[in-house]
Design a protein around this motif. Structure first.
Motif, mmCIF file in Angstrom:
data_model
loop_
_atom_site.group_PDB
_atom_site.id
_atom_site.type_symbol
_atom_site.label_atom_id
_atom_site.label_comp_id
_atom_site.label_asym_id
_atom_site.label_seq_id
_atom_site.Cartn_x
_atom_site.Cartn_y
_atom_site.Cartn_z
ATOM 1 N N SER A 1 6.458 -0.791 8.707
ATOM 2 C CA SER A 1 5.513 -0.124 9.700
ATOM 3 C C SER A 1 5.007 0.849 8.870
ATOM 4 C CB SER A 1 6.267 0.592 10.878
ATOM 5 O OG SER A 1 7.132 1.634 10.623
ATOM 6 N N ARG A 2 3.702 1.151 9.588
ATOM 7 C CA ARG A 2 2.411 2.161 8.695
ATOM 8 C C ARG A 2 2.361 3.225 9.892
ATOM 9 N NH1 ARG A 2 -2.863 1.590 5.433
ATOM 10 N NH2 ARG A 2 -1.497 0.135 4.245
ATOM 11 N N GLU B 1 5.074 3.731 0.170
ATOM 12 C CA GLU B 1 3.684 4.002 -0.282
ATOM 13 C C GLU B 1 2.813 5.202 0.520
ATOM 14 O OE1 GLU B 1 0.932 0.838 -0.834
ATOM 15 O OE2 GLU B 1 -0.646 1.982 -1.367
ATOM 16 N N GLN C 1 3.231 4.234 4.232
ATOM 17 C CA GLN C 1 3.807 2.968 4.459
ATOM 18 C C GLN C 1 5.420 2.932 4.469
ATOM 19 O OE1 GLN C 1 2.026 -0.136 4.962
ATOM 20 N NE2 GLN C 1 3.937 -1.058 5.523
ATOM 21 N N ALA D 1 0.112 6.321 10.743
ATOM 22 C CA ALA D 1 -1.314 7.128 10.048
ATOM 23 C C ALA D 1 -1.391 8.266 11.071
ATOM 24 C CB ALA D 1 -2.585 6.341 10.346
ATOM 25 N N TRP E 1 -1.954 8.261 5.387
ATOM 26 C CA TRP E 1 -1.112 7.488 6.220
ATOM 27 C C TRP E 1 -0.040 7.127 4.946
ATOM 28 C CZ3 TRP E 1 -0.349 3.297 2.874
ATOM 29 C CH2 TRP E 1 -1.629 3.149 1.634
#
Lengths: 517, 385
Positions: free
Chosen positions: B186-187, B174, B181, B189, B179
């Motif tokens: 993990s994400r 995403e 995903q 940013a 940011w």
């Protein structure tokens, strides 16, 4: 026998014996270097079975002909490293395609293919065998004048059963129900429509790169066998046969019987190979051939735990550094034959969509059926187990392709052969030292001159291929894929047409001709 | 933004890597996320022909191509790039007088834009390229066009970058405002997210951005190519039939046109075709049509030994122009893609332009022509009108 023909190499006329393969004839005439690599190094025959493309030349105006796959002919013109002139483009190639139709197409005329074709044809099926070599028999039964005894009965049975052959043709594209094939000398096309396909493409040699392995005169072990059978005269030549596996014994025997001074070096230890004693004891049919082989090799110098560390020479191999348990030994040689066993030649099957196992062999059931309906596979491409296994698997595949059920006795025999094949494999484990011979400067991909050091830090096949050009030449990765440097790469490439590079492109229609000026 | 800020780039193809270079050169912290195993080995960068051509179809497109070509000429050296760059020039070929007229029109547009180019008529054509079919009436030669082997060039550019944080084998699930995903949970940013993922450019947006992405999707256009063995380079120029541009502008139809690119490795790359698709198995009939088309312009070329064939896909947009600018509805996420067949030519210029926009610098080209927000009105009008 003994007739001589004249061929022209780069304008110079040479006399050679009729029936020879062109590659053997050129080597005999002192032309071991057949072309230059992209980096300018001389190269000659490596595999002598149409896999490596190292011996390619322009023959009678057709570029990229594998000289190991064709026979010498009176008046034949060979050009090495000829830049492509526009005039040669005008040599019109007939790209019209004719269509033939059979119940069954068998790919490969070795033991498995011949047995499969005989079994199906004797059950009333119309059968065609497509085979790339000059004559049927595969590598093991290759011959120049008279087929070996073992092959003769199969060839006779095939003839009586009405098996047709497309001899000297390569399958380069296809799908279940249809194959496209091209003549190896002229690129002439045939479309083969067939209800079923049996793939019997056998095995190729495993090559492990080492310093000097690209020198002309360094050939595969099986390659030496093919070259001698193809007419290469090795009388009074000093030859080292090295590497691993039972094939070395047969090659050393043939070279010895053909008058060469042979030294045999096997990398596996005596202890490793003694593991074969029990399977051999359990297999009485193998006693006599084993004893014969042993006797035939009585006067050949043999060593275990020994391997080639380096080949040296100016333009061709002149000396070899052999590692033996007693230390390094430098030997002057006229030729070096090195092979590290066999690996399944499963590309055509993979191109047709068949599932492979992790060793690269085609997955088949007990009836030799692959994962694709209507496509069966028999022989070494389903796992290397020798020619008895290949014959029996071929019979099973032929019977099943004809819609019958094979006898359980035949199925049991194949299981025993496979056991023997596995015993042979585990008696010849590759030692770490031979897997580490390729130092930074050693060429990993011969087609594109990619050095081992170029690939340091590379983790995936995609990167090795696209960025460093490994496997991007005419062998399509057949030589380098089995090398240790490739074994650690992740991923693999899909098999796309052409499954084998053929001399005249992929087009199948008659072309227009450039108007003359 | 200033140098302490963090830029996340998705996609290590030629566009993503060119973009990484722009930010690294300005001293920014850059993270690069790539689903494949290395830079330059996926998507159109890996599968494309590798031509640098200036396209005169539209003045803005021409300017972007010219800037791209200029940057390649500055950055690459024919002698030093390991056979990966060559200034072959392009030769557009006319089959008949009407195509010759079209080439004359193109010549006028190119020359008024200051692009060195010349018409070649009659016998001179065959002096320039002796392999061409003798019934061709003429050609348009653009000498400073060229050839890059994009995987290698991308890998080289990548290797020159220092201190880029890279995540290979990493899929994105995403993309939001500043940011991303990742599939591994993990994400990440940053102050800017730049999406340069080729045909997947608009795949991972949600909400209003996702709505826009569905309205103006990337249209993948499949191509087929074949390459000959070494020792077959019978052409000095990238030769393309004049009708090629017509095919390039049809988004939904299948189009085949002769485009033969000589590679510095003494090989010929044979193309081309366009049809909707993401690059599936090789279609033997289609490949035959391509080779036949090449044969019509270069007799004998179809008899050269072919080593490999492959397919790939170009990312086209609904209006045929790339997306270089902010993702509509988001402030910190930017698009760099939709180049169709001109990605390799335009990548350095598009990356430069995007970087200038992100940082609010003076832009060397007019950014408005490429702003994704242009799709709001004009194309809706066309699609629904």
């Amino acid at each position: 026998m003994g007739d001589r023909v004249r061929i022209q190499v780069d304008g110079a006329t040479i006399m050679v014996e009729s029936g020879m393969t062109l590659a053997a004839a050129m080597m005999m005439s002192g032309l071991a270097a057949m072309r230059r690599s992209p980096g300018g190094d001389p190269r000659g025959v490596l595999c002598a079975m149409g896999s490596c493309h190292e011996c390619r030349a322009t023959v009678d105006g057709v570029r990229g002909v594998k000289t190991c796959m064709i026979e010498v002919k009176e008046g034949q013109k060979i050009e090495r490293d000829q830049p492509l002139g526009l005039a040669s483009l005008e040599a019109k190639i007939d790209r019209s395609i004719r269509t033939v139709e059979f119940d069954l197409a068998v790919i490969g005329a070795g033991p498995a293919g011949l047995a499969a074709a005989c079994a199906a044809a004797e059950l009333g099926r119309s059968v065609v065998i497509i085979d790339e070599s000059i004559r049927p028999g595969g590598r093991i039964w290759s011959y120049r004048h008279e087929p070996p005894l073992a092959a003769r009965s199969w060839l006779e049975r095939a003839r009586q059963a009405g098996v047709q052959r497309l001899q000297g043709y390569t399958v380069y594209r296809g799908q279940p129900g249809e194959l496209e094939v091209a003549g190896v000398t002229d690129g002439n096309r045939v479309r083969v429509i067939c209800h079923k396909i049996i793939v019997a493409t056998g095995a190729r040699e495993r090559f492990l790169p080492f310093p000097g392995w690209t020198l002309p005169g360094v050939v595969g072990a099986g390659a030496l066998q093919s070259l001698i059978k193809g007419g290469l005269d090795v009388r009074d030549r000093t030859l080292l046969v090295a590497g691993s596996g039972p094939l070395l014994l047969a090659v050393a025997r043939l070279a010895n019987e053909s008058g060469a001074r042979v030294t045999l070096a096997e990398q596996a230890s005596f202890a490793d190979r003694s593991g074969l004693a029990i399977p051999l004891l359990l297999s009485p049919s193998r006693w006599r051939p084993a004893l014969n082989l042993w006797n035939a090799l009585a006067d050949v110098e043999k060593s275990s735990s020994s391997w080639v560390k380096e080949a040296r020479g100016d333009g061709r191999v002149e000396e070899v550094v052999l590692r033996t348990p007693a230390g390094d030994r430098v030997m002057a040689v006229d030729g070096l034959a090195v092979g590290y066993g066999l690996i399944p030649e499963s590309r055509v099957a993979a191109g047709l969509g068949c599932d492979l196992d992790e060793s690269g062999a085609v997955r088949v059931d007990a009836h030799q059926q692959s994962s694709i309906p209507g496509i069966l596979c028999a022989g070494e491409l389903t796992g290397v187990a020798g020619n008895e296994a290949a014959i029996d698997e071929g019979l099973i595949a032929g019977i099943v392709a004809a819609g019958r059920n094979p006898q359980s006795r035949l199925l049991a025999r194949v299981r025993r052969h496979r056991f023997w094949g596995q015993a042979l494999e585990s008696a010849h484990p590759l030692r770490d030292e031979v897997l580490q011979l390729a130092t930074e400067d050693v060429i990993a991909c011969r087609c594109e001159d990619v050095a081992t050091g170029d690939l340091s830090g590379v983790t995936s096949f995609r990167e090795a291929r696209l960025i460093h050009r490994l496997g991007m030449g005419p062998c399509q990765g057949r030589v380098c894929e089995s090398s240790p440097i490739c074994q650690r790469l992740t991923g693999s490439d899909t098999i796309r047409p052409p499954w084998m590079v053929v001399p005249s492109g992929l087009s199948t229609r008659v072309s227009q001709v450039r108007d003359s000026e | 933004m200033n140098q302490r800020h963090h830029v996340i780039i998705l996609g290590a193809g030629i566009a993503g890597v060119c973009c990484a270079r722009e930010f690294v050169d300005r001293g920014f912290k850059v993270s690069l996320i790539e689903s494949g195993p290395a830079a330059g080995v996926q998507g159109a960068t890996a599968a494309g022909m590798g031509h640098i051509v200036v396209n005169d179809g539209d003045p803005e497109v021409l300017r972007l191509c010219l800037r791209g070509r200029e940057l390649w000429r500055e950055r690459l050296n024919e002698e030093e790039t390991d056979q990966s760059y060559w200034r072959s020039g392009t030769l557009w070929m006319a089959e008949d007088d009407s195509q010759m007229e079209a080439l004359k029109g193109a010549l006028g547009r190119l020359q008024s834009a200051g692009v060195e180019s010349e018409l070649i008529e009659g016998e001179r054509l065959f002096k320039v390229e002796p392999a061409l079919a003798r019934d061709l009436v003429g050609g348009l030669r653009i000498p400073h066009d060229g050839v890059v082997y994009a995987p290698k060039v991308t890998a080289n550019l990548w290797n020159e970058l220092e201190q880029v944080e890279s995540y290979f084998h990493t899929a994105v699930v995403e993309i939001g405002d500043g940011w991303v995903q990742l599939a591994n949970g993990s994400r990440l940013a940053g102050d800017a997210v730049i999406v340069a993922t080729g045909i997947s450019l608009l795949d991972h947006f949600t909400g209003a951005a996702g709505e826009w992405a569905r309205q103006f999707p990337i249209l993948p256009r499949e191509g087929h190519l074949a390459i000959t063995a070494r020792g077959t380079r019978i052409l000095g120029h990238h030769v393309v039939e004049a009708g090629y541009q017509k095919g390039a502008h049809q988004v939904s139809e299948e189009a085949v046109a002769c485009a033969i690119l000589p590679r510095p490795t003494d090989q010929l790359c044979l193309g081309s075709c366009r049809r909707p698709g993401r690059g599936g198995p090789v279609d033997a009939q289609l490949l035959q049509r391509i080779i036949d088309r090449c044969e019509r312009f270069v007799p004998g070329v179809s008899s050269l030994p072919i080593l490999r064939t492959w397919t790939g896909s170009r990312a086209a947009t609904s209006d045929g122009k790339p997306l270089i600018g902010p993702m509509p509805g988001l402030k910190r996420t930017w698009l760099l893609g939709g180049f169709e067949g001109l990605g390799i030519t335009q990548a350095p210029a598009a990356a430069e332009l995007l970087c200038q926009r992100v940082l609010g610098e003076a832009c060397i080209l007019d950014p408005g022509a490429w702003d994704p927000a242009r799709m709001r009105s004009a194309v809706v009008g066309r699609l629904h009108g």
